[in-house]
Design an enzyme around this catalytic site. Structure first.
Site, mmCIF file in Angstrom:
data_model
loop_
_atom_site.group_PDB
_atom_site.id
_atom_site.type_symbol
_atom_site.label_atom_id
_atom_site.label_comp_id
_atom_site.label_asym_id
_atom_site.label_seq_id
_atom_site.Cartn_x
_atom_site.Cartn_y
_atom_site.Cartn_z
ATOM 1 N N SER B 101 0.826 -1.202 0.000
ATOM 2 C CA SER B 101 0.000 0.000 0.000
ATOM 3 C C SER B 101 0.860 1.250 0.000
ATOM 4 C CB SER B 101 -0.896 -0.001 1.244
ATOM 5 O OG SER B 101 -1.506 1.258 1.387
ATOM 6 N N CYS B 102 0.460 2.214 -0.821
ATOM 7 C CA CYS B 102 1.202 3.479 -0.868
ATOM 8 C C CYS B 102 0.538 4.538 -0.003
ATOM 9 C CB CYS B 102 1.296 4.000 -2.293
ATOM 10 S SG CYS B 102 2.416 3.035 -3.300
ATOM 11 N N ILE B 103 -0.624 4.235 0.531
ATOM 12 C CA ILE B 103 -1.310 5.264 1.322
ATOM 13 C C ILE B 103 -1.824 4.759 2.671
ATOM 14 C CG2 ILE B 103 -2.078 7.127 -0.190
ATOM 15 C CD1 ILE B 103 -4.399 5.230 -0.921
#
Lengths: 167, 103
Positions: B101-103
């Site tokens: 996940s980037c967020i």
């Protein structure tokens, strides 16, 4: 990973000078991503990038539908520039983009600033650009820690394994 | 593939220390991994671990934003519970794969 001599990044300083959705989100995703990794993070907003931290503008960002060669219709067909000129098209396209991003759990700008600061990231505004756009500190999000000169900001960007990124 | 002995269980882990088999996880294993990360688990931690394990089991992606909306902690609280890199630490302690996940 292969190079054992590499040492981890400790601090990331990101400068955002543009106010389109993609420029602002590049800054916010990279900034929040650094916070998530436990990297010290400082964001500096200047010129049109100030829109991202200006209360009145932050949740109304647009993406350019004219002069943007990567703009395509849903499905991948070319997006004629002349269409992008029509009133309301840019707003519609931008709203659609924000909706698609929301599906991926990418928050609106104000909430994104919440996330960055909740994790200890710091947000700064450029004094010169504020003067130019006749903005006051009260016009900015409460997440903005301070209004700085670029010299002040550089002063915060020292130390080993620090990177400055310009979006 | 690496193995690790925590709380008397031989765990099958990745190079970064994430459990390959979430079913090997027990509360004791979680506490053991947490100790390696320098954390003492509280009830609040376990509540969040349960939330994370349920999410992953249900095939849902994990984001910091999602955890902030869990009703268990807000984002600030999450950073306080798992200082440093909260999503990575929390998933490692929860015995689920490293989140993409980037967020």
């Amino acid at each position: 990973m292969e190079n054992k001599n590499e040492t981890p990044l400790k601090k990331v300083c990101i400068i955002c000078a543009k106010g389109s959705i993609e420029d602002v989100y590049a800054t916010l995703v990279m900034g929040n991503g650094a916070v998530m990794e436990g990297i010290e993070t400082k964001l500096f907003f200047t010129f049109f990038g100030l829109d991202a931290i200006t209360k009145k503008q932050m949740n109304k960002l647009h993406t350019a539908t004219v002069g943007n060669p990567a703009m395509r219709m849903p499905g991948g067909l070319p997006f004629p520039s002349i269409m992008g000129m029509l009133p309301g098209v840019e707003a519609g396209v931008s709203a659609m983009m924000m909706k698609e991003m929301d599906k991926l759990d990418i928050p609106p700008v104000d909430e994104f600033l919440d996330m960055v600061t909740a994790g200890g990231g710091e947000i700064y505004a450029c004094k010169l650009a504020m003067d130019m756009f006749k903005l006051e500190k009260e016009d900015l999000s409460e997440h903005v820690k301070d209004v700085l000169t670029i010299g002040d900001f550089y002063g915060m960007c020292g130390g080993e394994n620090t990177q400055i990124i310009f979006t | 593939m690496a193995t690790k002995n925590i709380a008397g269980v031989i765990l099958d882990v990745t190079d970064e220390g994430y459990l390959n088999d979430p079913s090997q996880w027990t509360k004791e294993v979680g506490a053991g991994i947490a100790k390696e990360e320098g954390l003492e688990l509280t009830d609040k931690h376990y509540e969040l671990i349960e939330f994370i394990r349920n999410k992953v089991e249900g095939g849902e992606g994990l984001t910091i934003r999602g955890i902030g909306k869990s009703g268990i902690v807000d984002i600030k609280g999450f950073y306080q519970l798992f200082p440093g890199a909260p999503l990575k630490k929390a998933t490692k302690i929860s015995g689920v794969p490293k989140p993409a996940s980037c967020i």
